[in-house]
Structure formats: C-alpha cells, structure tokens
Design a protein around this motif. Structure first.
Motif, PDB file in Angstrom:
ATOM      1  N   ILE A   1    -124.983 -90.727 -15.616  1.00  0.00           N
ATOM      2  CA  ILE A   1    -126.080 -89.744 -15.466  1.00  0.00           C
ATOM      3  C   ILE A   1    -125.609 -88.580 -15.948  1.00  0.00           C
ATOM      4  CG2 ILE A   1    -127.506 -88.326 -13.955  1.00  0.00           C
ATOM      5  CD1 ILE A   1    -128.372 -91.216 -14.274  1.00  0.00           C
ATOM      6  N   ILE A   2    -124.121 -87.901 -15.743  1.00  0.00           N
ATOM      7  CA  ILE A   2    -123.850 -86.732 -16.157  1.00  0.00           C
ATOM      8  C   ILE A   2    -123.476 -86.748 -17.653  1.00  0.00           C
ATOM      9  CG2 ILE A   2    -121.430 -85.239 -16.332  1.00  0.00           C
ATOM     10  CD1 ILE A   2    -120.900 -86.245 -13.341  1.00  0.00           C
ATOM     11  N   ASP A   3    -123.156 -87.986 -18.296  1.00  0.00           N
ATOM     12  CA  ASP A   3    -123.068 -88.095 -19.634  1.00  0.00           C
ATOM     13  C   ASP A   3    -124.480 -88.098 -20.453  1.00  0.00           C
ATOM     14  OD1 ASP A   3    -121.427 -88.807 -22.215  1.00  0.00           O
ATOM     15  OD2 ASP A   3    -122.921 -90.472 -22.170  1.00  0.00           O
ATOM     16  N   LYS A   4    -125.370 -88.507 -19.744  1.00  0.00           N
ATOM     17  CA  LYS A   4    -126.870 -88.516 -20.232  1.00  0.00           C
ATOM     18  C   LYS A   4    -127.272 -86.845 -20.278  1.00  0.00           C
ATOM     19  CE  LYS A   4    -131.504 -90.395 -19.522  1.00  0.00           C
ATOM     20  NZ  LYS A   4    -132.299 -91.258 -18.779  1.00  0.00           N
ATOM     21  N   ILE A   5    -126.882 -86.139 -19.437  1.00  0.00           N
ATOM     22  CA  ILE A   5    -127.168 -84.563 -19.285  1.00  0.00           C
ATOM     23  C   ILE A   5    -126.341 -83.912 -20.402  1.00  0.00           C
ATOM     24  CG2 ILE A   5    -127.076 -82.611 -17.974  1.00  0.00           C
ATOM     25  CD1 ILE A   5    -127.437 -84.244 -15.358  1.00  0.00           C
ATOM     26  N   VAL A   6    -125.154 -84.016 -20.472  1.00  0.00           N
ATOM     27  CA  VAL A   6    -124.463 -83.296 -21.360  1.00  0.00           C
ATOM     28  C   VAL A   6    -124.674 -83.749 -22.674  1.00  0.00           C
ATOM     29  CG1 VAL A   6    -122.642 -82.574 -19.422  1.00  0.00           C
ATOM     30  CG2 VAL A   6    -122.535 -84.908 -21.067  1.00  0.00           C
ATOM     31  N   SER A   7    -124.735 -84.908 -23.107  1.00  0.00           N
ATOM     32  CA  SER A   7    -125.030 -85.578 -24.492  1.00  0.00           C
ATOM     33  C   SER A   7    -126.316 -84.947 -24.979  1.00  0.00           C
ATOM     34  CB  SER A   7    -124.968 -86.879 -24.525  1.00  0.00           C
ATOM     35  OG  SER A   7    -126.020 -87.433 -23.799  1.00  0.00           O
ATOM     36  N   ALA A   8    -127.310 -84.673 -24.046  1.00  0.00           N
ATOM     37  CA  ALA A   8    -128.541 -84.091 -24.578  1.00  0.00           C
ATOM     38  C   ALA A   8    -128.443 -82.733 -25.111  1.00  0.00           C
ATOM     39  CB  ALA A   8    -129.594 -84.126 -23.478  1.00  0.00           C
TER      40      ALA A   8
ATOM     41  N   ASN B   1    -111.508 -83.595 -21.408  1.00  0.00           N
ATOM     42  CA  ASN B   1    -112.353 -82.136 -21.214  1.00  0.00           C
ATOM     43  C   ASN B   1    -113.262 -82.385 -19.879  1.00  0.00           C
ATOM     44  OD1 ASN B   1    -113.519 -79.747 -22.080  1.00  0.00           O
ATOM     45  ND2 ASN B   1    -115.218 -80.842 -22.785  1.00  0.00           N
ATOM     46  N   PRO B   2    -112.554 -82.278 -18.809  1.00  0.00           N
ATOM     47  CA  PRO B   2    -113.018 -82.732 -17.676  1.00  0.00           C
ATOM     48  C   PRO B   2    -114.221 -82.077 -16.887  1.00  0.00           C
ATOM     49  CG  PRO B   2    -110.828 -81.763 -17.176  1.00  0.00           C
ATOM     50  CD  PRO B   2    -111.033 -81.729 -18.511  1.00  0.00           C
ATOM     51  N   TYR B   3    -114.462 -80.893 -17.507  1.00  0.00           N
ATOM     52  CA  TYR B   3    -115.641 -80.128 -17.053  1.00  0.00           C
ATOM     53  C   TYR B   3    -116.699 -79.617 -17.925  1.00  0.00           C
ATOM     54  CZ  TYR B   3    -112.519 -76.253 -18.494  1.00  0.00           C
ATOM     55  OH  TYR B   3    -111.612 -75.403 -19.242  1.00  0.00           O
ATOM     56  N   VAL B   4    -117.730 -79.130 -17.670  1.00  0.00           N
ATOM     57  CA  VAL B   4    -118.837 -78.830 -18.500  1.00  0.00           C
ATOM     58  C   VAL B   4    -119.916 -78.001 -17.783  1.00  0.00           C
ATOM     59  CG1 VAL B   4    -120.064 -80.852 -18.344  1.00  0.00           C
ATOM     60  CG2 VAL B   4    -120.228 -79.770 -20.446  1.00  0.00           C
ATOM     61  N   ASP B   5    -120.382 -77.087 -18.711  1.00  0.00           N
ATOM     62  CA  ASP B   5    -121.456 -76.285 -18.365  1.00  0.00           C
ATOM     63  C   ASP B   5    -122.583 -76.577 -19.267  1.00  0.00           C
ATOM     64  OD1 ASP B   5    -121.310 -74.428 -16.176  1.00  0.00           O
ATOM     65  OD2 ASP B   5    -119.671 -73.303 -17.327  1.00  0.00           O
ATOM     66  N   ALA B   6    -123.678 -76.798 -18.615  1.00  0.00           N
ATOM     67  CA  ALA B   6    -124.838 -77.201 -19.524  1.00  0.00           C
ATOM     68  C   ALA B   6    -126.105 -76.503 -19.132  1.00  0.00           C
ATOM     69  CB  ALA B   6    -124.971 -78.681 -19.899  1.00  0.00           C
ATOM     70  N   ARG B   7    -127.425 -76.859 -19.811  1.00  0.00           N
ATOM     71  CA  ARG B   7    -128.597 -76.269 -19.164  1.00  0.00           C
ATOM     72  C   ARG B   7    -129.549 -77.386 -19.317  1.00  0.00           C
ATOM     73  NH1 ARG B   7    -132.542 -73.545 -22.071  1.00  0.00           N
ATOM     74  NH2 ARG B   7    -130.883 -73.000 -23.505  1.00  0.00           N
TER      75      ARG B   7
END
Length: 484
Positions: free
Chosen positions: A178-185, A194-200
């Motif tokens: 689910i995390i990968d689905k959010i950030v890849s979008a 790259n173990p952390y990410v900010d997204a919208r």
C-alpha cells in the motif's frame, strides 16, 4: 462472464500455474470441509469458557474472512488486467469484482451472509482501486490523523484524542504494498536505500512513511487528512477557538496589512488558523502561497500556489521553499503566505516582509510568542547568515508585527491562547505586549479545560494604524473581561 477487464490467456498462464502449485499445498477448501465438533449439552450454568465461546467464534470468523479476502485478492490479480482498471468506471469494476467473488465462493463451497459479501466486495474494491484497509479511515470525516505502527496497530485521532482502531493489515508485505502504491503514484520511491518519504495523496492529505530497517517493528505511516470544508472565522468562534472580540481585532490586523506569524506545536491548528485569517484579505490583492505540501485553501480570486519538490533518485531536481520564495518576489505579489517557515527560507521571508510585501503571513513551530522569536533567531543562525545578534533582532522586530499562538490543550481542544504584538526594540531586546490571552481556571471531573478568553487591558500598539485604515476599534475591546 467478466471479459472486459480479464487478462489474456498468455498474461494469465504463468501466474495461474504458480497459484495452482501453491494451492495444492493448502487451500481454503480444505479448511472449509473440516468437520466442526459440537459440544454436548450441559446442565450447569455457563462457565467462563462457555461465555468466551461467542467471542472466539467471532474472532475465528473474522480470521476466516481475512483469509478469503487474501485468496480473493490473489484471484483478482490473476484474472484482471489492472492497467485497464485505471480507466474503468466504478460501477463496472464493482460488478466485475462481485462476479468474480461469487464464482470463487461457489467453487470453494463457501457461504457468506449478505453483509459479509458486501464487506468483502468493498474491501476488494479498496484493495484494487483504493488504499486497502486505510480507505474506510480516509472516508471517515471524524478522523483527523491516521498513524500506523506496523501492520497490526493503527491509531486514529478523533476530537484531538488518539484511539486504537480495529483495522489491521494482513502482514508487513501488505502494508509495504500500500505504501508503494501511494508513493509511486506521485513519482516517489521508498526502499532500504531510501527508507523514508513525504508525499501528498490525491485528496491533498499529507503522507509520511518510514520503512525497515529504519522502522524497527514494521513500517511507520502518518497521514494528516485534508479537510474538504474550510473552517471560517465564524466556525472557529462557535467552536470556542477564540472570541468575537479577538476576531474583530484580527480582521483589523490582517486588513491593515500587518505581518502575522501563527505559532504553535504539531496538531495545534496552525494551518486552520492561517486559512481563517486569510479570509480577511481583500479579493483584489494578488496572493502567492508557498508550501512543502499544498494545504492552504484560499478563497480569493487572484491566488498563485507553489509547492516545493524533493530531489529525484539521482539527487537532483530539488526545488526548496527558499527557491520558490525567491522566485515569488519577482512575480509582483501583494502578499506572500508561506505554509511553514522552518529553514533557511526564513531570511528571505523576513526581507520580503521588510521590503514592500506588508500583510505577509507564515507559521512556525514554537510554544509561545517569545519562543517564536527565539526560533526565528535560531533559524537565521542555522541558515549560515553571519549577522550580529542585535542586527538579527532588529530585522525581526521590524518585519513581524503580530504573533498568534495556537495550542492543543490536554483535553484535545484547540484554542488561540495568546495574541501578542511586536512593538520594536528596547536596547538589545525585542519588546512585545500581549493583547489577548486564554486564562485557564481549572478542570472538570471529566478532564475538560475550564477557562475564558480575556483582553489584557493593554491598548493595541497599532490602534492609530487601524483608525487610519477605517477600523476604529472601541477601547472596550481591550478591557479585561470576566468569565462567561
């Protein structure tokens, strides 16, 4: 039967073969056909074990439904062409999922009641089109924050209080998917390197994730939900965030183009307050907003929105808030609003406030107005600007006119606990005066804060400015008030 979104036979051949080999070892059918032992009738009063039996039965049924959902999701991945689903109508997709579910249950000899079928179909739709278990929480208007501590622990914030939800992920792989689905979008990636990410998210909600090995007990996710309906000043007054007298003073301050800083801790309502204050800006002014994550909902006609961008995989292409702010100064703004000042952009923000962009606004993290000034000094120092302390304070005192302190109190309520004016310099010290404050008087038996808003008795330093702009505030507005 459901050919519109099915994969071709070539696409399905390899996955189906693998699924068949795995299914030969353990299938839901083998579980479903096991005989169920029935207990002999007893004459004695129900024991604790007997009382716990319905609970165990419900737990086992939930586990069984969870296993069915996992198997069904595998079937969907095998049968459906997911690339075609991106453009599929919701009605068509739900129909396809319902047909595949019915066929799967019939093949396995499984019987579900109507509510369980509806729940299963909705969960499968959320897995395919939405964000899986998080989808119901994102749709729940009473939830402000979603906090995931590993696959089995999801907390939500309602009314300023955290509570553990009954929603879980199947396992860590499910959560990572689910995390990968959010950030890849949104063109980002998150992995061991790259173990952390900010997204919208699509609806504007802020998303932050940290995955193993940095996250020790499972991936950590926090989602600050985006409010679709902006709270107006009248709403905040009605909710008890501040009073009508304070609102009248703030309207005069924003309309006469005082530079305002909204200070507060995490979750104290800084962005909500900034949104509300922006409603006092005249519709004829050109406003430029700069944010790390676009959250501001300004209602004016002439608004230009900018959002910073992190570096790409190669470490290039980053656009910082400072870059946006420097460029904004060349775009003929009447006002500049920075969502949150927390780095080297502070010096450009102060210079903008000092050089013709009156009425600019921003937020900072601080526990009081005096702490807010100290934080501005620290940010200037961390930006590598070598200036004498007195020069730094002089820059701040001439740029900042008003500090509004927002706070989330221990009962979860959010209040505007202080409005403080910056009046200039006295020697090497920035002089300030508090105009309004929230006076706490106690606690109720159920731990609700008792208190009232009051003026401090100090007349505004900007009263003459207000009068010249047509806002002649009565002296009674600044007189201390008794508890209401």
């Amino acid at each position: 039967m459901f050919s519109r979104y099915k994969k071709s036979e070539t696409q399905k051949a390899a996955p189906v073969a693998a699924a068949a080999a795995q299914g030969a070892q353990a299938t839901p059918e083998s579980k479903a056909t096991k005989p169920v032992k029935t207990a002999a009738p007893v004459q004695k009063p129900a024991s604790r074990a007997a009382q716990a039996a319905p609970v165990d039965k419900e737990r086992r049924r939930k586990e069984r439904l969870s296993e069915i959902k996992v198997e069904m999701h595998k079937r969907l991945l095998e049968d459906l062409n997911l690339s075609a689903l991106e453009t599929a109508a919701e009605k068509d997709l739900r129909s396809e999922i319902s047909d595949i579910t019915a066929e799967f249950l019939a093949d396995q000899g499984l019987v579900l009641n109507r509510d369980e079928r509806i729940t299963l179909n909705q969960d499968l739709y959320d897995e395919v089109r939405g964000l899986g278990p998080l989808e119901p929480l994102l749709k729940d208007e009473s939830v402000n924050d979603i906090l995931v501590n590993g696959p089995q622990q999801i907390f939500v914030e309602r009314n300023g209080k955290l509570e553990l939800s009954d929603i879980t992920f199947k396992d860590e792989k499910h959560l990572l998917r689910i995390i990968d689905k959010i950030v890849s979008a949104v063109g980002r990636r998150v992995d061991e390197s790259n173990p952390y990410v900010d997204a919208r998210l699509k609806d504007g909600s802020r998303f932050n994730a940290m995955v193993p090995p940095v996250a020790v007990d499972g991936s950590l996710v926090s989602i600050r939900k985006f409010k679709k309906e902006k709270l107006a000043i009248d709403d905040l007054v009605r909710f008890g965030a501040f009073t009508e007298e304070m609102a009248a003073y703030l309207q005069a301050a924003v309309s006469t183009r005082l530079n305002v800083i909204v200070s507060g801790g995490t979750g104290s309502g800084k962005t909500t307050t900034l949104n509300a204050l922006s409603s006092f800006i005249d519709n004829s002014e050109r406003i430029l907003t700069i944010e790390d994550t676009a959250e501001l909902q300004l209602q004016q006609t002439h608004v230009g929105r900018m959002e910073s961008r992190p570096a790409n995989v190669e470490g290039k292409g980053a656009v910082t808030q400072r870059d946006c702010l420097r460029n904004a100064l060349r775009m003929r703004p009447d006002r500049i609003i920075v969502g949150e000042t927390r780095g080297e952009e502070v010096i450009d923000m102060l210079q903008a406030m000092n050089t013709g962009h009156d009425g600019s606004m921003t937020t900072i993290h601080a526990n009081s107005a005096r702490d807010g000034v100290s934080r501005l000094e620290n940010m200037i120092a961390m930006a590598g600007i070598e200036m004498p302390l007195k020069a730094v304070r002089s820059q701040i005192s001439s740029a900042v006119n008003l500090i509004v302190q927002a706070s989330r109190l221990q009962d979860g309520s959010r209040r505007m606990v202080s409005i403080t004016e910056v009046t200039g310099m006295e020697g090497d010290v920035i002089s300030m005066q508090e105009v309004f404050r929230f006076q706490r008087t106690g606690l109720t038996p159920d731990n609700k804060i008792i208190g009232h808003f009051t003026a401090t008795g100090v007349r505004s330093h900007y009263s003459e400015r207000f009068r010249m702009w047509g806002y002649d505030l009565p002296p009674s507005l600044f007189e201390p008030t008794n508890p209401r």
